[in-house]
Write an enzyme that holds these catalytic residues in place. Structure first.
Site, short mmCIF file in Angstrom:
data_model
loop_
_atom_site.label_atom_id
_atom_site.label_comp_id
_atom_site.label_asym_id
_atom_site.label_seq_id
_atom_site.Cartn_x
_atom_site.Cartn_y
_atom_site.Cartn_z
CB SER A 104 27.80 42.16 34.86
OG SER A 104 28.42 42.74 33.74
CD GLU A 124 34.47 37.84 35.13
OE1 GLU A 124 33.56 38.06 34.30
OE2 GLU A 124 34.27 37.75 36.34
CG HIS A 157 30.82 38.54 32.30
ND1 HIS A 157 31.27 39.13 33.46
CD2 HIS A 157 29.72 39.25 31.92
CE1 HIS A 157 30.49 40.15 33.76
NE2 HIS A 157 29.54 40.24 32.85
#
Length: 512
Positions: free
Chosen positions: A194, A322, A418
């Protein structure tokens, strides 16, 4: 949530670093050293300055507890962890080594945690490096860096990208010290997810990182890189929450815990500035690396296309869904309207025909799927893939993966969302907040997938080969991690085609 101390241990171990002797502990088959300062505390006269080398100490310094985190935003209760910190020694590293001796020469993996550039601390249980170090035969390093206003706001009188400069300082510490812990400073791999993946991408574009790492892993790297004008305008709004200007003179006297609160206040109402700040306002992204022409000369895609990473091994990838986690956190899971989907397509698709391209490519998709696809593609999936394409176009080598295994935790509602890769790569399937995605009792399938991913990451760090062919623009072979991992053509081909000519430019200030 509390920061863990060292586990009970029957033995202690000492090493001598450049600044002085350190005493760590032995846990789970590895030597562990926590809370080692790599720079002076960035407070007082050093507030908003580039990191300064740490001063040495006499005697033996205890290294059994994590250092205090830097000031944090309020997401997931992180602000409380930093507000209650005992001191301001924010910039510390932690080391796990299966063989702490100067002659071991083990590969080194340096982790950069994510957190949208507003939260993040190395002492969280999901980032415990013991299993990765022990099973992979590598030295694992984690560290803290400044986030939010302290690390990324564009402040007059201060260098840009202080959080990135902290990361460089941590890598310089690794270069100068890791041999004492059994690591090889010539075999360093930097990896992050990330905002940590975006940081890895930024480090690839920075001239001052030359020679600090040989390989890089960018997991779900966001495509957000700000212009100085946009970053300064957002910093002005944050300072205005305190009745101040975005200058070192005005902000250096503000108590550290008050600045993240000001950043959170702006982040909560970013939609007010949508016509001025554009896409970051629509996604509530107040901070990102700034392409200032000095610390960060150009975007990572431009740097890689120009050959900056030609001699660096690159491993990149993303999860399939995601966006799903963020949709759930926003209360929109299964609730996206046609209007919300249409707005997402209008704002985030590339080019004037972007909306039509998505609707043509996914004719059966309803509003929920379209909303999720375009957000996933714009923020994480396509920027990450484009790193590999820029690298290979310039004559470098890249390996690509996609995680498609659906997370069984929380009723299986989040899919391959995610952050799912973090517990799988570290092997921490039963601790930390991301472990909720795995479920209460990790299944044999989860353990097997985690072992496969850990082996791929440590093999890449050791040999430069994660276990599948490099990516190229003819076959586009990638590793798909699922209950039965396979190597196949990149699965998200419709999205790739839609975005194939998009350059991921610096995000500008729209209104003057």
């Amino acid at each position: 949530m509390t920061l863990p101390e060292s586990e009970p241990s029957g033995s202690r171990t000492e090493v001598r670093a450049a600044a002085g002797a350190l005493r760590g502990s032995r846990e789970a088959g590895v030597a562990v050293f926590r809370g080692i300062p790599f720079a002076e505390p960035p407070v007082g006269a050093l507030r908003f300055a580039a990191p300064r080398p740490v001063r040495g100490w006499s005697g033996v310094r205890e290294a059994v507890s994590y250092g205090p985190p830097p000031p944090q935003g309020g997401h997931f209760g992180m602000d409380a962890l930093s507000r209650d910190a005992a001191d301001d020694n924010w910039l510390t590293v932690n080391v796990w080594s299966p063989d702490p001796g100067p002659g071991a020469g083990l590969p080194v993996m340096v982790w950069i945690q994510g957190g949208a550039y507003v939260i993040g601390m190395s002492g969280l249980p999901e980032y415990d490096g013991a299993r990765l170090a022990r099973d992979g035969g590598v030295v694992v390093v984690t560290f803290n860096y400044r986030v939010g206003i302290e690390g990324f706001a564009q402040i007059e009188g201060a260098p840009a990208n202080r959080g990135l400069l902290d990361q460089v300082a941590a890598l310089e510490w690794v270069r100068d010290n890791i041999r004492a812990f059994g690591g090889d400073p010539g075999r360093v791999t930097v990896f992050g997810e990330s905002a940590g993946g975006g940081s890895v991408a930024a480090l690839l574009a920075m001239e001052r990182t030359a020679g600090l790492f040989r390989r890089a892993v960018a997991q779900s790297a966001p495509g957000t890189f700000f212009s100085p004008e946009l970053a300064a305008d957002i910093a002005g709004a944050c300072a205005a929450e305190l009745g101040l200007r975005p200058t070192v003179a005005d902000l250096s006297g503000v108590a550290p815990h008050r600045l993240p609160a000001a950043g959170d206040a702006v982040g909560a109402k970013l939609d007010r500035w949508a016509e001025r700040w554009g896409r970051p306002a629509h996604r509530s992204i107040p901070f990102a690396p700034v392409v200032d022409g000095d610390v960060l000369p150009v975007t990572p895609w431009q740097a890689l296309a120009d050959g900056a990473g030609r001699d660096v091994g690159l491993l990149v990838g993303h999860t399939r869904e995601e966006q799903r986690l963020f949709t759930a956190l926003g209360g929109l899971l299964g609730e996206v309207t046609e209007e919300q989907a249409a707005t997402a397509l209008r704002v985030f698709t590339p080019g004037p025909d972007g909306t039509r391209s998505y609707r043509d490519a996914f004719p059966a998709a309803g509003p929920d799927e379209l909303y999720e696809l375009v957000h996933s593609d714009w923020l994480f999936r396509m920027p990450t893939l484009r790193l590999a394409e820029a690298q290979t176009a310039a004559g470098g080598q890249a390996h690509v993966y996609e995680l498609t295994w659906p997370a069984p935790g929380m009723g299986g509602a989040l899919g391959a969302c995610h952050g799912l890769d973090v517990p799988l790569v570290f092997g921490n399937l039963d601790r930390g907040q991301p472990a909720m995605l795995i479920g209460e009792a990790p299944s044999p399938e989860a353990e097997a997938l985690s072992a496969h991913m850990r082996a791929a990451w440590t093999s890449f760090a050791t040999h430069g080969a994660p276990g599948w062919p490099p990516y190229d623009t003819d076959q586009r072979l990638v590793q798909v991690f699922d209950s039965r991992p396979v190597v196949t053509t990149y699965p998200e081909e419709p999205s790739r085609r839609i975005w194939q000519n998009y350059e991921f430019p610096v995000l500008p200030l729209i209104g003057g």
